[in-house]
Scaffold this motif. Sequence first.
Motif, PDB file in Angstrom:
ATOM      1  N   VAL A 105       5.898  10.451  -1.481  1.00  0.00           N
ATOM      2  CA  VAL A 105       6.269   9.093  -1.079  1.00  0.00           C
ATOM      3  C   VAL A 105       7.036   8.455  -2.230  1.00  0.00           C
ATOM      4  N   THR A 106       8.221   7.935  -1.930  1.00  0.00           N
ATOM      5  CA  THR A 106       9.053   7.273  -2.928  1.00  0.00           C
ATOM      6  C   THR A 106       9.273   5.835  -2.496  1.00  0.00           C
ATOM      7  N   ILE A 107       8.997   4.899  -3.390  1.00  0.00           N
ATOM      8  CA  ILE A 107       9.145   3.469  -3.089  1.00  0.00           C
ATOM      9  C   ILE A 107      10.077   2.842  -4.119  1.00  0.00           C
ATOM     10  N   LEU A 108      11.113   2.205  -3.624  1.00  0.00           N
ATOM     11  CA  LEU A 108      12.001   1.429  -4.483  1.00  0.00           C
ATOM     12  C   LEU A 108      11.344   0.072  -4.667  1.00  0.00           C
ATOM     13  N   ARG A 109      11.021  -0.267  -5.895  1.00  0.00           N
ATOM     14  CA  ARG A 109      10.367  -1.556  -6.150  1.00  0.00           C
ATOM     15  C   ARG A 109      11.400  -2.664  -6.209  1.00  0.00           C
TER      16      ARG A 109
END
Length: 114
Positions: A105-109
Amino acid sequence: MSLMALKHARSGEVIHLLRADQLPELKSQALVSTPELEVMRLVLNAGHLVPSHAVAGSITIHCLQGSIEVQADGRRQTLHANDMIYLAGQAEHALQAITDTVTLVTILRVPAPP
């Protein structure tokens, strides 16, 4: 889903996402955590439900092993090994592991407004 407080990767460090010698002890873990980016290995047992939620930034869910149902944008879609889904920021989504599953899972903050 317990994201263990383990060491995060440093710039240039190789991360082994799936290795035979890691199974079945593989755990959910935040692999990279910076002010701009969060990358997690999410390990879910079959049947495990992650309730509906949203994050501020864009997100990708990449199924590495197993199969997982993603509920988002009014649809239910199943991801199998090597499938990936993109969700826009603030998109409500829920996850349910159909089989024992490992996802990346990759989340752009998104920075908080001033």
